[in-house]
Design an enzyme around this catalytic site. Structure first.
Site, PDB file in Angstrom:
ATOM      1  N   ALA A 687       0.830  -1.207   0.000  1.00 54.25           N
ATOM      2  CA  ALA A 687       0.000   0.000   0.000  1.00 54.25           C
ATOM      3  C   ALA A 687       0.865   1.257   0.000  1.00 54.25           C
ATOM      4  O   ALA A 687       0.342   2.361   0.059  1.00 54.25           O
ATOM      5  CB  ALA A 687      -0.935   0.013   1.212  1.00 54.25           C
ATOM      6  N   HIS A 688       2.189   1.081  -0.025  1.00 44.47           N
ATOM      7  CA  HIS A 688       3.115   2.220   0.006  1.00 44.47           C
ATOM      8  C   HIS A 688       4.086   2.085  -1.165  1.00 44.47           C
ATOM      9  O   HIS A 688       4.891   1.161  -1.185  1.00 44.47           O
ATOM     10  CB  HIS A 688       3.917   2.250   1.315  1.00 44.47           C
ATOM     11  CG  HIS A 688       3.083   2.208   2.551  1.00 44.47           C
ATOM     12  ND1 HIS A 688       3.525   1.659   3.736  1.00 44.47           N
ATOM     13  CD2 HIS A 688       1.824   2.646   2.797  1.00 44.47           C
ATOM     14  CE1 HIS A 688       2.589   1.760   4.655  1.00 44.47           C
ATOM     15  NE2 HIS A 688       1.536   2.345   4.109  1.00 44.47           N
ATOM     16  N   GLN A 689       4.002   2.990  -2.120  1.00 43.61           N
ATOM     17  CA  GLN A 689       4.920   2.966  -3.252  1.00 43.61           C
ATOM     18  C   GLN A 689       5.774   4.237  -3.220  1.00 43.61           C
ATOM     19  O   GLN A 689       5.235   5.336  -3.119  1.00 43.61           O
ATOM     20  CB  GLN A 689       4.150   2.868  -4.567  1.00 43.61           C
ATOM     21  CG  GLN A 689       3.282   1.617  -4.668  1.00 43.61           C
ATOM     22  CD  GLN A 689       1.870   1.793  -4.139  1.00 43.61           C
ATOM     23  OE1 GLN A 689       1.264   2.837  -4.311  1.00 43.61           O
ATOM     24  NE2 GLN A 689       1.331   0.766  -3.489  1.00 43.61           N
TER      25      GLN A 689
END
Length: 754
Positions: A687-689
Site C-alpha cells: 500500500a506504500h509505493q
C-alpha cells in the site's frame, strides 16, 4: 459512495451489460472453475464442522443458504470475466483464455487433467465442465501443488482471487448481499452519518468533468477565473495558469495549497472523482472500484504482489488507514548523509513535519481500540514486547473501521478535507476525471544545464461527453501522480534520466492470522470494527536496544483493513469446504501485517506494469517479522494461527508444547509468487509505493534535484512519494506531505525568479 457511480448497484441482469468478449465455451469453463472455488455443499459437511466447534453461531437460514450457494451462479462468472477484460494484464488474460479454451475441449481437458476426466460412458473423455465437482476439485488441488504447471496454477490463482472478490463484494440494487449475514458482516452508516455536515468543501473550485460536455466545459473553466481559448481546428481547449499540479494526494494537495497561498493561480488535475463523507457507502466492491487505481485489482507483471493506490480527489490520503508516523531519525540521517541530501536533517524539514501534523489534526492516543488492535496489544504485553500507539489524523475516539473505503464520519483529515480546501479558498481550480497524457516541452535557452523547458501538460477527460483535449500552459508543472504514475508520464513525454521509473520501493507485506472464538476469548468486537491501525510493534534486531532513536527495525507489525472480499481473495484455497469454513470464522479471525523496509527495488516505466522482486535480506527480515507476528497471535489467545501461504500453513494452539510451536515457526518462510517452481507460494501486498523518481545530488544519482526539479527540464517539478530516496520503513504519509511542503516552498521561490 454515490451509488449511481457503480453499475452493480443499479440492478438489472441483461447480458448486454457485459462486453468482456469471452466465448460461450470459455464462459462455461470459467463458471466450472468458479464452482470449484466456492461450491454448493451438503449440510452434513457443515454439521461435522460444528461438532468440531470451529464457529460459534447456530445453524441459521442464512448459513444454510450460504452453504448451498455457489460462485458459479449468475452474475459472478460474468463479473469475473468483465474484471479480467478491463483490468487484467494482457498476458494474464491471454493465458487464462487459452486455459479456459483448452478445458472446453475433451483433448485439452485430457492434457491438463489427466485420467480424472475419463468417464465410464461414451465419449468416455469429458471436457472440464462435464466432470463431477469432486473430480474437478481434485484436479485443482493437483495443479496448485505441481512444480511444472506454474502457468496453469497462475491462471487458477488469478481466477480464484477475482472470483472470491466479486462474490463477497457483489451487492444488489439495495446495497446488501445475503451472504454477509451468514458470515457475520454488516455495513451500516446511518448512525455514523447523522452528524456529518451535508456540504462539499471543494465545491467552490471543483469542475467535475463527469457532469460536463463539450458545450459546457469552456464556460465552467472561465467561471473559475481561468484564461481559456478554444482551438476549434484541433478540438483543444487551451488554459493558462501559474502552476499546474497533476494529482491531488499527499503531494499534490500540499503543493496546491502552498502555491495558491503564495498568490499563484493553480490548476489541479485529478483523474479520479470527488467524494465527500455522505457519498461513502463503505461497501467494499463499489468503494474500491471508485476510489482505487484499477479498482484495487493491480498486480505486478509476474503477479507476485498486489498493490493498493488511491485514485480519487485526495489520493491515498482519502483512503489510507490514518497512520501518521513521522520520518524515523535513522532514515532522515541516512538520506542526509549517505544520499547527501541535507534537507532531511534540516530545521526546515523538522518544522515541516510539525506543520503537517498540525494541519491534518494528528492525535497521539486512541481511547478505544478495535478487535484486531486489541489482539496485537494483548499479545505484545503478554510477551513483554513494546507496543506503541499509532498517531492518526483524526480524533482519539475515532472508531471507524472503514476509512479505507472513504471515512463516512468525515473525521479523517485527508488532503481533500485540509490542504485542498485552503487551495480552493485561494482560487485553485480542481478538474476531476481528467488525466494527464504528456508533458509539453520546448528547447531551453536559459543555459542552466537543463536541455528542455516544461510548458505545461496535455490532458484528456475521462467523460465520454467531452471529446476536447485540454492544453494547460503554466510557469511551473508539478507532477504529483504518485510513484506508480509519475514515472510513466515523464518517460512517455520523452525524458531519458535513467532513474525515472527505477528504484521503486513497495514496503512489501505478508499477513498472519489467528482465530479467536467469541466463546473463549475475552477480546471483544469484530475484525471490521474500530480504528484500522492504532497499535504498532517494531521488530528489532536482538543485538540492538529498541529504545534508541536511530535503531533500525527489521519489520513493523500492524493491523489491516480486510473486508470480506479482500479476506476471501487473499485466503489460501485448499478446498471449497475449507474456504467456506474460513468465511464463517471471518468476524473473529484477526490479521496482523508484517511490513518491511525493503532494500530491493523494482521498476515502473509504463503505466500499470510494475516489476519487483525481494532481495535475500528482505526475505530474511520478512521471515523474522512473520514469526514474531505468529508469536503475538498465540500469546493473545488464538486457538489457531496460520499464514497465507498457498498450502494453508497453520497450527492449532490448544495443548501444544513450546517445542511444537517453535518447530512450526521455523517452517514459516516467505516464498515467491505462483510463477515460482516450488510447491507453495505467497501473494504479497503493498500500500506504500516510493522512490521511483528519487531525489539525487546529481543526475546520475536521481531523477530530480533537492528542490524537486527535473535534471532534464526546467520548470518541471516532482512532488509525491516518488521523490523519496529509499523506503521509509513506516507508513509514509507524514514523510510525503512534509517533503512536499518543503519542495512546494522552493517552487514558490523559483516562481519569484521567472
Amino acid at each position: 459512495m454515490r451509488r449511481e457511480c457503480h453499475p452493480l448497484l443499479k440492478g438489472g441482469s441483461g447480458e448486454n451489460k457485459y462486453k468482456h468478449g469471452f466465448s460461450a465455451a470459455e464462459m462455461d469453463s470459467l463458471a466450472s472453475m468458479c464452482e470449484i472455488v466456492l461450491p454448493p455443499l451438503p449440510m452434513d459437511s457443515l454439521k461435522i464442522r460444528k461438532e468440531d466447534h470451529q464457529h460459534d453461531h447456530q445453524t441459521s437460514e442464512a448459513v444454510k443458504s450460504f452453504w448451498n450457494t455457489s460462485a458459479s451462479r449468475y452474475p459472478i462468472p460474468n463479473e469475473v470475466a468483465e474484471m479480467l477484460a478491463r483490468r487484467g494484464l494482457i498476458e494474464a488474460v491471454i493465458l487464462i483464455r487459452v486455459v479456459l479454451w483448452l478445458l472446453a475441449t475433451r483433448l485439452g481437458t485430457l492434457l491438463l487433467c489427466g485420467m480424472l476426466c475419463v468417464g465410464d460412458k461414451w465419449p468416455y473423455i469429458n471436457n472440464f465442465s462435464s466432470m463431477s465437482l469432486e473430480k474437478r476439485e481434485k484436479v485443482m488441488q493437483r495443479w496448485l501443488k505441481h512444480r511444472f504447471l506454474t502457468p496453469i496454477r497462475l491462471a487458477f490463482a488469478y481466477i480464484k482471487v477475482l472470483c472470491l472478490f466479486v462474490f463477497f463484494s457483489w451487492v444488489d440494487e439495495n446495497g446488501v448481499y445475503p451472504a454477509w449475514k451468514a458470515i457475520g458482516y454488516e455495513v451500516s452508516n446511518d448512525e455514523k452519518k447523522t452528524n456529518v455536515p451535508k456540504k462539499r468543501p471543494l465545491e467552490k473550485g471543483v469542475i467535475e468533468t463527469m457532469h460536463e460536455s463539450n458545450s459546457t466545459l469552456q464556460q465552467s473553466l472561465v467561471n473559475k477565473g481561468l484564461n481559456v481559448t478554444l482551438d476549434s481546428k484541433n478540438n483543444i481547449l487551451k488554459v493558462k495558469c501559474d502552476a499546474i499540479v497533476i494529482g491531488s494526494g499527499s503531494g499534490g494537495g500540499v503543493a496546491a495549497s502552498v502555491l495558491s497561498s503564495a498568490g499563484h493561480k493553480v490548476v489541479v488535475l485529478e483523474k479520479g472523482n470527488y467524494f465527500v463523507p455522505q457519498d461513502y457507502s463503505s461497501l467494499e466492491g463499489p468503494s474500491m472500484n471508485q476510489l482505487y487505481e484499477t479498482g484495487g485489482i493491480l498486480a505486478s507483471v509476474d503477479s507476485r504482489i498486489l498493490l493498493l493506490a488511491g485514485s480519487t480527489v485526495g489520493g491515498g490520503s482519502a483512503i489510507n488507514w490514518s497512520a501518521c508516523i513521522k520520518t524515523p531519525q535513522n532514515v532522515m540521517k541516512e538520506w542526509s548523509e549517505e544520499h547527501k541530501l541535507p534537507l532531511f536533517q534540516s530545521l526546515e524539514y523538522l518544522s515541516a513535519m510539525e506543520t503537517v501534523c498540525d494541519k491534518i489534526g494528528v492525535t497521539e492516543n486512541c481511547t478505544q481500540e478495535g478487535f484486531q488492535n486489541q489482539v496485537l496489544r494483548k499479545g505484545c504485553q503478554n510477551l513483554g514486547l513494546k507496543v506503541d500507539y499509532v498517531p492518526r489524523n483524526s480524533s482519539g475516539n475515532h472508531y471507524c473501521g472503514s476509512c479505507g473505503y472513504g471515512c463516512p464520519t468525515g473525521e479523517k483529515q485527508g488532503t481533500q478535507a485540509t490542504w485542498l480546501v485552503d487551495a480552493v479558498e485561494n482560487g485553485a481550480v480542481i478538474i476531476t476525471g481528467c488525466k494527464a497524457e504528456r508533458l509539453l516541452f520546448e528547447t531551453n535557452k536559459s543555459g542552466n544545464g537543463r536541455k528542455k523547458k516544461c510548458l505545461g501538460v496535455m490532458a484528456k477527460t475521462l467523460s465520454s461527453r467531452v471529446t476536447m483535449k485540454l492544453q494547460i500552459e503554466a510557469k511551473v508543472t508539478v507532477s504529483a501522480g504518485g510513484a506508480l504514475l509519475t514515472p510513466p508520464l515523464m518517460i512517455s513525454s520523452g525524458l531519458k534520466n535513467k532513474n525515472i521509473g527505477r528504484n521503486l520501493h513497495l514496503h512489501p507485506v505478508l499477513m498472519t492470522w489467528g482465530y479467536f472464538p467469541d466463546s473463549i476469548s475475552d477480546l471483544k468486537g469484530k475484525v471490521y470494527e474500530g480504528g484500522i491501525i492504532t497499535s504498532v510493534h517494531k521488530v528489532m534486531p536482538s543485538s540492538i536496544d529498541s529504545t534508541k532513536s536511530d535503531a533500525t527495525a527489521r519489520a513493523i507489525i500492524e493491523t489491516p483493513l480486510l473486508g470480506p472480499a479482500s479476506f476471501a481473495s487473499l485466503c489460501p484455497w485448499e478446498s471449497g469446504l475449507d474456504l467456506k469454513n474460513r468465511m464463517l470464522n471471518y468476524p473473529r479471525t484477526a490479521h496482523l501485517i508484517t511490513i518491511i523496509r525493503d532494500i530491493a527495488c523494482g521498476e515502473v516505466r509504463s503505466e500499470g506494469r510494475i516489476s519487483y522482486k525481494l532481495s535475500a535480506v528482505d526475505r530474511e527480515n520478512m521471515k523474522v517479522g512473520l514469526q514474531q507476528a505468529l508469536r503475538i497471535l498465540i500469546a493473545a489467545g488464538a486457538v489457531e494461527v496460520g499464514t497465507h501461504r498457498s498450502d494453508g500453513q497453520r497450527i492449532k494452539c490448544n495443548e501444544i508444547s513450546d517445542n511444537e510451536v517453535e518447530e512450526f515457526l521455523e517452517s514459516v518462510v516467505p516464498v515467491e509468487g505462483a510463477l515460482s517452481p516450488g510447491e507453495h507460494w505467497n501473494i504479497y501486498s503493498s500500500a506504500h509505493q516510493m522512490g521511483s523518481c528519487r531525489m539525487g545530488v546529481n543526475e546520475k544519482e536521481g531523477a530530480v534535484d533537492e528542490n524537486g526539479e527535473s535534471w532534464e527540464a526546467q520548470g518541471l517539478f516532482v512532488c509525491d512519494a516518488s521523490l523519496l530516496p529509499s523506503a521509509v520503513g513506516v507508513n509514509p504519509m507524514i514523510t510525503i506531505q512534509s517533503t512536499a511542503y518543503c519542495i512546494s516552498n522552493r517552487i514558490v521561490g523559483y516562481l519569484k525568479k521567472v
